[in-house]
Each structure stands twice: as C-alpha cells, then as structure tokens.
Design a protein around this motif. Sequence first.
Motif, mmCIF file in Angstrom:
data_model
loop_
_atom_site.group_PDB
_atom_site.id
_atom_site.type_symbol
_atom_site.label_atom_id
_atom_site.label_comp_id
_atom_site.label_asym_id
_atom_site.label_seq_id
_atom_site.Cartn_x
_atom_site.Cartn_y
_atom_site.Cartn_z
ATOM 1 N N GLY A 158 0.827 -1.201 0.000
ATOM 2 C CA GLY A 158 0.000 0.000 0.000
ATOM 3 C C GLY A 158 0.857 1.244 0.000
ATOM 4 N N ALA A 159 1.885 1.260 -0.825
ATOM 5 C CA ALA A 159 2.928 2.285 -0.741
ATOM 6 C C ALA A 159 2.462 3.676 -1.144
ATOM 7 C CB ALA A 159 4.130 1.875 -1.594
ATOM 8 N N GLY A 160 1.469 3.788 -2.012
ATOM 9 C CA GLY A 160 0.955 5.102 -2.388
ATOM 10 C C GLY A 160 2.037 6.030 -2.908
ATOM 11 N N TRP A 161 2.291 7.092 -2.155
ATOM 12 C CA TRP A 161 3.301 8.083 -2.533
ATOM 13 C C TRP A 161 4.724 7.622 -2.224
ATOM 14 C CZ3 TRP A 161 1.715 11.897 -5.559
ATOM 15 C CH2 TRP A 161 0.394 12.330 -5.474
ATOM 16 N N CYS A 162 4.900 6.412 -1.743
ATOM 17 C CA CYS A 162 6.223 5.835 -1.454
ATOM 18 C C CYS A 162 6.977 6.604 -0.365
ATOM 19 C CB CYS A 162 7.082 5.772 -2.722
ATOM 20 S SG CYS A 162 6.409 4.712 -4.011
ATOM 21 N N ASP A 163 6.245 7.182 0.574
ATOM 22 C CA ASP A 163 6.884 7.992 1.613
ATOM 23 C C ASP A 163 7.840 7.162 2.465
ATOM 24 O OD1 ASP A 163 5.273 10.364 1.006
ATOM 25 O OD2 ASP A 163 3.625 9.157 1.769
ATOM 26 N N PHE A 164 7.409 5.994 2.900
ATOM 27 C CA PHE A 164 8.277 5.113 3.659
ATOM 28 C C PHE A 164 9.390 4.565 2.774
ATOM 29 C CE2 PHE A 164 9.322 0.687 4.637
ATOM 30 C CZ PHE A 164 9.837 0.804 5.918
ATOM 31 N N VAL A 199 11.238 -2.450 -2.112
ATOM 32 C CA VAL A 199 10.188 -2.640 -3.112
ATOM 33 C C VAL A 199 8.920 -1.958 -2.601
ATOM 34 C CG1 VAL A 199 8.789 -4.307 -4.402
ATOM 35 C CG2 VAL A 199 11.191 -4.835 -3.843
ATOM 36 N N ALA A 200 8.313 -1.125 -3.435
ATOM 37 C CA ALA A 200 7.080 -0.417 -3.081
ATOM 38 C C ALA A 200 5.948 -0.941 -3.949
ATOM 39 C CB ALA A 200 7.249 1.084 -3.286
ATOM 40 N N MET A 201 4.924 -1.515 -3.297
ATOM 41 C CA MET A 201 3.816 -2.129 -4.037
ATOM 42 C C MET A 201 2.510 -1.440 -3.706
ATOM 43 S SD MET A 201 2.748 -6.156 -4.118
ATOM 44 C CE MET A 201 1.571 -6.794 -5.315
ATOM 45 N N ASP A 202 1.721 -1.184 -4.732
ATOM 46 C CA ASP A 202 0.417 -0.563 -4.534
ATOM 47 C C ASP A 202 -0.485 -0.907 -5.708
ATOM 48 O OD1 ASP A 202 -0.613 1.920 -2.584
ATOM 49 O OD2 ASP A 202 -1.721 1.727 -4.454
ATOM 50 N N LEU A 203 -1.777 -0.906 -5.465
ATOM 51 C CA LEU A 203 -2.748 -1.159 -6.526
ATOM 52 C C LEU A 203 -2.760 -0.036 -7.551
ATOM 53 C CD1 LEU A 203 -5.044 -3.147 -7.349
ATOM 54 C CD2 LEU A 203 -6.611 -1.663 -6.127
ATOM 55 N N THR A 241 0.413 5.186 -9.098
ATOM 56 C CA THR A 241 1.143 6.300 -8.496
ATOM 57 C C THR A 241 2.551 5.872 -8.089
ATOM 58 O OG1 THR A 241 -0.857 7.369 -7.672
ATOM 59 C CG2 THR A 241 1.184 7.916 -6.541
ATOM 60 N N VAL A 242 2.720 4.623 -7.658
ATOM 61 C CA VAL A 242 4.047 4.173 -7.215
ATOM 62 C C VAL A 242 5.081 4.287 -8.333
ATOM 63 C CG1 VAL A 242 3.249 2.641 -5.382
ATOM 64 C CG2 VAL A 242 3.452 1.754 -7.696
ATOM 65 N N ASP A 243 4.655 4.148 -9.571
ATOM 66 C CA ASP A 243 5.601 4.219 -10.685
ATOM 67 C C ASP A 243 6.269 5.591 -10.782
ATOM 68 O OD1 ASP A 243 5.433 1.615 -11.649
ATOM 69 O OD2 ASP A 243 3.693 2.056 -12.901
ATOM 70 N N ARG A 244 5.507 6.632 -10.520
ATOM 71 C CA ARG A 244 6.080 7.975 -10.619
ATOM 72 C C ARG A 244 6.560 8.521 -9.279
ATOM 73 N NH1 ARG A 244 0.454 8.860 -11.128
ATOM 74 N NH2 ARG A 244 -0.433 10.343 -9.617
ATOM 75 N N ALA A 245 6.082 7.936 -8.174
ATOM 76 C CA ALA A 245 6.465 8.455 -6.860
ATOM 77 C C ALA A 245 7.732 7.806 -6.321
ATOM 78 C CB ALA A 245 5.326 8.243 -5.859
ATOM 79 N N ALA A 246 8.078 6.620 -6.767
ATOM 80 C CA ALA A 246 9.224 5.896 -6.229
ATOM 81 C C ALA A 246 10.532 6.596 -6.580
ATOM 82 C CB ALA A 246 9.246 4.467 -6.759
ATOM 83 N N VAL A 266 6.096 -1.611 -7.833
ATOM 84 C CA VAL A 266 5.312 -2.729 -8.354
ATOM 85 C C VAL A 266 3.845 -2.356 -8.238
ATOM 86 C CG1 VAL A 266 4.659 -5.143 -8.061
ATOM 87 C CG2 VAL A 266 7.043 -4.450 -7.701
ATOM 88 N N VAL A 267 3.126 -2.400 -9.357
ATOM 89 C CA VAL A 267 1.683 -2.163 -9.334
ATOM 90 C C VAL A 267 0.985 -3.512 -9.229
ATOM 91 C CG1 VAL A 267 -0.304 -1.251 -10.607
ATOM 92 C CG2 VAL A 267 1.902 -0.059 -10.706
ATOM 93 N N GLY A 268 0.218 -3.674 -8.151
ATOM 94 C CA GLY A 268 -0.467 -4.946 -7.962
ATOM 95 C C GLY A 268 -1.234 -4.997 -6.658
ATOM 96 N N ASP A 269 -2.007 -6.048 -6.502
ATOM 97 C CA ASP A 269 -2.850 -6.261 -5.334
ATOM 98 C C ASP A 269 -2.011 -6.811 -4.186
ATOM 99 O OD1 ASP A 269 -4.717 -7.052 -3.457
ATOM 100 O OD2 ASP A 269 -5.973 -8.159 -4.866
ATOM 101 N N CYS A 270 -1.992 -6.110 -3.060
ATOM 102 C CA CYS A 270 -1.155 -6.507 -1.926
ATOM 103 C C CYS A 270 -1.649 -7.762 -1.217
ATOM 104 C CB CYS A 270 -1.044 -5.355 -0.932
ATOM 105 S SG CYS A 270 -0.103 -3.956 -1.561
ATOM 106 N N THR A 271 -2.814 -8.264 -1.561
ATOM 107 C CA THR A 271 -3.268 -9.532 -0.992
ATOM 108 C C THR A 271 -2.787 -10.716 -1.825
ATOM 109 O OG1 THR A 271 -5.380 -9.616 -2.182
ATOM 110 C CG2 THR A 271 -5.328 -8.373 -0.116
#
Length: 227
Positions: A59-65, A75-79, A82-87, A94-99
Amino acid sequence: MSDDPLAQTPHSGEPDGTYVSNYFETRLAHNANRTKIWQHLCNYLQRWISTDAEVLELGAGWCDFSNNVKAKRVVAMDLDSTVDRAAAAHVEPVVGDCTDLGKFEDGTFDVVFASNLLEHLDRDSSNRLLAEARRVLRPGGRLILMQPNFRLNPGRYFDDFTHVAIFTDQSLQDYLVAEGWKIDAVKAKFMPLTLKSKGGNLTFLVPWYLRSPIKPLAGQMLVVASR
C-alpha cells in the motif's frame, strides 16, 4: 486514516491500477510536509530494520516510507500506478494487489511494512495479506504496521469512506497472534491521527513527539511482529 499525510493508499480500486473515483482528490491529496515527516518516522523505525535488509512496503501510495527507509533493497507495491512515478530511483515500484504477492518467492524479504492499510480491507482480504506477508518473509522477518487506533479516536475513524474494518491496539495484537505472528513491540499511542492542520507545518517536532511519553492528539498505533 487517509486524510493525514502519513496515510498510504487503500486497496479498494479496480484491477487496472485505478482507485475509487476521486479518492486521491478527496482523501489522499499530496502534502508538502509528507517527506519531512517520513524522514523522522523512518529514522525511528530503523531500530527494527537493518540497513542490509530487503524491505517490501504494501500500500505504498506516494512511497513515503520506501523513499526514506535505509535498506539494501526496497520494493514499493500498490494497486495504484502512483508508485511508478512516486518511487525514488533506488526503489522498485510494483503495481499490484497486496493480498496477492505471487510476484515474490518464499523468503524474499526481511521486513514487510504497511501504513494505514488493514482498515481498508475486509477480513478475507486481510487474512490473505497476512498469510502472503508471512510467506515472503524470511524466518524471523518482521511485519511493521502503522494503523489508526479506534480506541483513541472513534469519532473520526470512519471519516474515510473506504474504511471497512476496526482495529485497536489490543485487537490488532490478538488478530496477529491468531494468524501465527509473534508480537515484538506495541505503541498504542504512536502518532496523531492526522497532521493535516496548521500544526502539520511543525515537522521539526516529530522526533520530540516520538520520544515523549505524552502524546497529545494521538490516534495512530504501531505494532511490530515477527514470523
């Protein structure tokens, strides 16, 4: 909760990497204070994260952590894409479902981190997420969760229209233990529920707040567990 600059992105969107319509505009708008806040938070969290660790943020979102933690691999994963441009350059988005962490082999990571994520998931989804986190962690690997604590501010817990699950510092511990985790540390009062206010500009006070036994406006908890 996602009205605060600590919040990450809920997994309540569509499978093509988009979110509930206008979620970013209403609940997860960019906040200029976010980076400074997370620099302080990551400095605090490093006590559970070795600099040679391999780390996965869910659930990385803006990749703040992800952008601010010191580790060998992040590795930053989110549905949401946004992670592609924020990382940052050193972070693998990684764009994908964290479950569903099928992209990763068993025992790939030393730490799995998530902020403001489980409250957006129904129980079946959170069960899958915890099971997948255990699978991709190495023996002794850590799960670090920052969550709104319903016990501390129940009146604002559902201000976020995508919240579907309630957690307190006690119920989250019990849930993790029931799912096979060992509790390493619990901070029932960790951070304010939201810093989206005039006081949010006082980011230099975050280290003091983290050290202080007095936690005014506390609404976020921290739970650290290991497999």
